[in-house]
Design an enzyme around this catalytic site. Structure first.
Site, short mmCIF file in Angstrom:
data_model
loop_
_atom_site.label_atom_id
_atom_site.label_comp_id
_atom_site.label_asym_id
_atom_site.label_seq_id
_atom_site.Cartn_x
_atom_site.Cartn_y
_atom_site.Cartn_z
N LYS A 1 14.16 99.07 24.08
CA LYS A 1 14.16 98.85 25.66
C LYS A 1 15.54 99.13 26.04
O LYS A 1 16.41 98.35 25.69
CB LYS A 1 13.49 97.38 25.62
O1 G3P Z 1 8.51 91.46 30.46
C1 G3P Z 1 9.43 91.45 31.38
C2 G3P Z 1 9.20 89.76 31.71
O2 G3P Z 1 9.60 88.81 30.46
C3 G3P Z 1 10.10 88.88 32.78
O3 G3P Z 1 9.29 88.20 33.17
O4 G3P Z 1 8.85 85.92 34.34
O5 G3P Z 1 11.17 86.24 33.81
O6 G3P Z 1 10.31 87.51 35.71
P1 G3P Z 1 9.87 86.85 34.32
#
Ligand code: G3P
Length: 220
Positions: free
Chosen positions: A83
């Site tokens: 990634k």
């Molecule tokens: O896959 C990306 C994710 O982990 C981000 O999520 O909720 O931190 O915006 P969030």
């Protein structure tokens, strides 16, 4: 549509993998930090449990560092997807990895143009963060629709991996658009699984069954 779990929590990974729901895993430095402990041991364990694609993120921000780190991450298994962040160096690393047959997930994508560039650089996956767009007053799902159109216009093979998912309706909307993958926090997957009418119906079935059993035993 493929379902990935967006976590570094081993118990959640085992739980939903045992139900046959998981096509892969995505992690990021924040998710690993949330679990505490040795992040390398956690990443290795995840790759042992899951046989589908496991995205492991580099923390270097320069090309050489990303290349070195990505190669180390790949030692955990052939199904590791490196990634890389949506930056110039990230795209350069994406191109190099892709040319070597190493799959890349370009993360932190917030526009259709970024997704287009990641596809041009050979990404296997692009990760648009829809929840974070919702958070700043945009409609994250519009981005998925745009990327879908751009990729299908030019027949890009890069898969749209919908990330930063906050609730089950995001999943339904992504599926209706035809996104390739959603990566879900365990809490969202749990909400998708449950329904109050399922619980109510099951309770009624069991109550009727037990009533029948006691009627039969009273007759005997
Ligand atoms: O896959 C990306 C994710 O982990 C981000 O999520 O909720 O931190 O915006 P969030």
């Amino acid at each position: 549509m493929k379902i990935f779990l967006d976590t570094a929590n081993i118990d959640d990974i085992r739980k939903y993998n045992d139900m046959g729901l998981l096509d892969g895993i995505t992690t990021n430095p924040s998710l690993l930090a949330k679990e505490g402990g040795d992040p390398h041991a956690a990443m290795e364990e995840i790759t042992r449990i899951i046989k589908g694609d496991v995205s492991l993120e580099v923390v270097s921000t320069d090309y050489d560092g990303m290349m070195e780190e990505g190669k180390k991450l790949r030692e955990y298994g052939e199904h590791v997807v490196v990634k890389c962040p949506m930056t110039g160096d990230g795209l350069k690393a994406c191109k190099s990895f892709s040319e070597q047959g190493i799959p890349v997930n370009v993360t932190l994508v917030f526009s259709a143009n970024q997704a287009l560039l990641a596809a041009k650089a050979g990404a296997k996956y692009v990760s648009p963060f829809i929840g974070r767009l919702d958070d700043i007053g945009h409609t994250g799902m519009d981005l998925i629709r745009e990327i879908k159109q751009v990729f299908s216009n030019y027949d890009f093979k890069t898969e749209i991996l919908v990330a930063s998912v906050r609730h089950p309706q995001h999943v339904v909307d992504a599926a209706k658009i035809g996104a390739d993958v959603v990566t879900l926090p365990a809490a969202v997957l749990a909400k998708m699984l449950g329904h109050s009418l399922t619980d109510k119906g099951l309770k009624a079935f069991l109550a009727d069954w037990n009533k029948l059993q006691s009627e039969l035993s009273n007759k005997a």
